[in-house]
Scaffold this motif. Structure first.
Motif, short mmCIF file in Angstrom:
data_model
loop_
_atom_site.label_atom_id
_atom_site.label_comp_id
_atom_site.label_asym_id
_atom_site.label_seq_id
_atom_site.Cartn_x
_atom_site.Cartn_y
_atom_site.Cartn_z
N SER A 137 -22.45 98.58 -23.84
CA SER A 137 -21.71 99.55 -23.01
C SER A 137 -20.24 99.65 -23.41
O SER A 137 -19.60 100.67 -23.19
CB SER A 137 -21.83 99.20 -21.53
N PHE A 138 -19.71 98.59 -24.04
CA PHE A 138 -18.33 98.60 -24.51
C PHE A 138 -18.24 98.96 -26.00
O PHE A 138 -17.18 98.82 -26.60
CB PHE A 138 -17.66 97.25 -24.25
N GLY A 139 -19.37 99.38 -26.57
CA GLY A 139 -19.38 99.80 -27.97
C GLY A 139 -19.42 98.66 -28.97
O GLY A 139 -19.18 98.87 -30.16
N GLY A 140 -19.77 97.46 -28.51
CA GLY A 140 -19.86 96.31 -29.41
C GLY A 140 -21.12 96.35 -30.24
O GLY A 140 -22.08 97.05 -29.93
N CYS A 141 -21.12 95.59 -31.30
CA CYS A 141 -22.25 95.52 -32.22
C CYS A 141 -23.38 94.69 -31.61
O CYS A 141 -23.18 93.53 -31.24
CB CYS A 141 -21.80 94.90 -33.55
N ILE A 142 -24.55 95.30 -31.52
CA ILE A 142 -25.71 94.59 -30.97
C ILE A 142 -26.80 94.35 -32.02
O ILE A 142 -27.89 93.94 -31.69
CB ILE A 142 -26.28 95.30 -29.72
N GLU A 143 -26.45 94.62 -33.29
CA GLU A 143 -27.39 94.30 -34.36
C GLU A 143 -27.64 92.80 -34.33
O GLU A 143 -26.74 92.02 -34.03
CB GLU A 143 -26.81 94.71 -35.72
N GLU A 144 -28.84 92.41 -34.59
CA GLU A 144 -29.30 91.02 -34.56
C GLU A 144 -29.47 90.47 -33.14
O GLU A 144 -29.96 89.37 -32.96
CB GLU A 144 -28.39 90.09 -35.38
N LEU A 145 -29.07 91.24 -32.12
CA LEU A 145 -29.27 90.82 -30.73
C LEU A 145 -30.55 91.42 -30.15
O LEU A 145 -31.18 90.83 -29.28
CB LEU A 145 -28.08 91.22 -29.87
N VAL A 146 -30.88 92.62 -30.61
CA VAL A 146 -32.10 93.30 -30.21
C VAL A 146 -32.77 93.84 -31.47
O VAL A 146 -32.11 94.04 -32.49
CB VAL A 146 -31.84 94.47 -29.21
N VAL A 165 -18.52 102.71 -21.94
CA VAL A 165 -17.07 102.73 -21.76
C VAL A 165 -16.47 103.42 -22.98
O VAL A 165 -16.72 103.02 -24.12
CB VAL A 165 -16.52 101.30 -21.62
N THR A 166 -15.70 104.47 -22.75
CA THR A 166 -15.10 105.24 -23.83
C THR A 166 -13.67 104.79 -24.08
O THR A 166 -13.11 104.01 -23.30
CB THR A 166 -15.12 106.74 -23.51
N GLU A 167 -13.07 105.31 -25.14
CA GLU A 167 -11.65 105.03 -25.43
C GLU A 167 -10.79 105.44 -24.25
O GLU A 167 -9.83 104.76 -23.89
CB GLU A 167 -11.22 105.76 -26.70
N GLU A 168 -11.11 106.59 -23.65
CA GLU A 168 -10.33 107.06 -22.48
C GLU A 168 -10.38 106.05 -21.34
O GLU A 168 -9.38 105.82 -20.67
CB GLU A 168 -10.88 108.40 -21.97
N ASP A 169 -11.56 105.47 -21.12
CA ASP A 169 -11.72 104.49 -20.05
C ASP A 169 -10.86 103.25 -20.30
O ASP A 169 -10.38 102.61 -19.37
CB ASP A 169 -13.18 104.04 -19.91
N ARG A 170 -10.70 102.89 -21.58
CA ARG A 170 -9.97 101.69 -21.95
C ARG A 170 -8.46 101.87 -21.83
O ARG A 170 -7.72 100.91 -21.74
CB ARG A 170 -10.31 101.25 -23.35
N ASN A 171 -7.99 103.11 -21.87
CA ASN A 171 -6.53 103.38 -21.81
C ASN A 171 -6.05 103.67 -20.41
O ASN A 171 -6.62 103.97 -19.51
CB ASN A 171 -6.18 104.56 -22.73
#
Length: 171
Positions: A137-146, A165-171
């Motif tokens: 949801s935060f755009g992190g890498c989930i390769e190798e996790l699923v 969560v988008t860049e706008e949400d983070r700012n």
């Protein structure tokens, strides 16, 4: 007589940690049923049908593994399936207390059914479906996790549910 193990869970979504437990269980038992549990206390991201479909796809090469779903008491489900053993994965000591309590209740309800606790491979000790959903949801890498097959489905669902969560949400 074939020994049948049932590995129940919500699998929302299935992770590589789940697959590790399934692979190892399939090496021990004649037949393994991966059972998607419909838990009324949880609000899953994926429908029961979607979770079953994802599991069927990622487990298609396992000859002695089948996927099913159920609601209700696990012990009753095992009796219906002629199951002998409940398999539960443990990631950490913190998992043990609640799993032990459930295993004790299951033993009270069906003394003939055993519970096998399988320790996760240490490289998956931190891994849970909830953590995967949060990272994604935060755009992190989930390769190798699923499994690869699950990645796009998870990202699309999170976007559809407006849980990314988008860049706008983070700012």
């Amino acid at each position: 007589m074939a020994k049948v193990a049932v590995y129940p869970g919500s699998f929302d979504p299935v992770t590589t940690g789940h697959l590790d437990i399934i692979r190892r269980t399939s090496n021990i038992f004649d037949e393994v049923i991966v059972a998607v549990f419909v838990n009324p206390n949880k609000n899953p991201l994926f429908t029961r049908e979607e979770r079953v479909e994802m599991l069927e796809e990622v487990l298609k090469d396992f000859n002695n593994v089948m996927v099913d779903d159920f609601a209700g008491l696990l012990t009753e489900y095992l009796k219906e399936q002629d199951g002998d053993v409940i398999v539960r994965g443990l990631r950490a000591v913190s998992d043990f207390e609640s799993e032990f309590q459930m295993a004790s209740m299951n033993k009270k309800l069906a003394p003939e059914i055993e519970t096998l606790f399988m320790m996760t491979n240490t490289k998956y000790a931190y891994l849970s479906s909830s953590a995967v959903k949060e990272v994604a949801s935060f755009g992190g890498c989930i390769e190798e996790l699923v499994p690869e097959y699950v990645i796009d489905k998870l990202i699309k669902r999170l976007k559809k549910e407006d849980k990314m969560v988008t860049e706008e949400d983070r700012n």
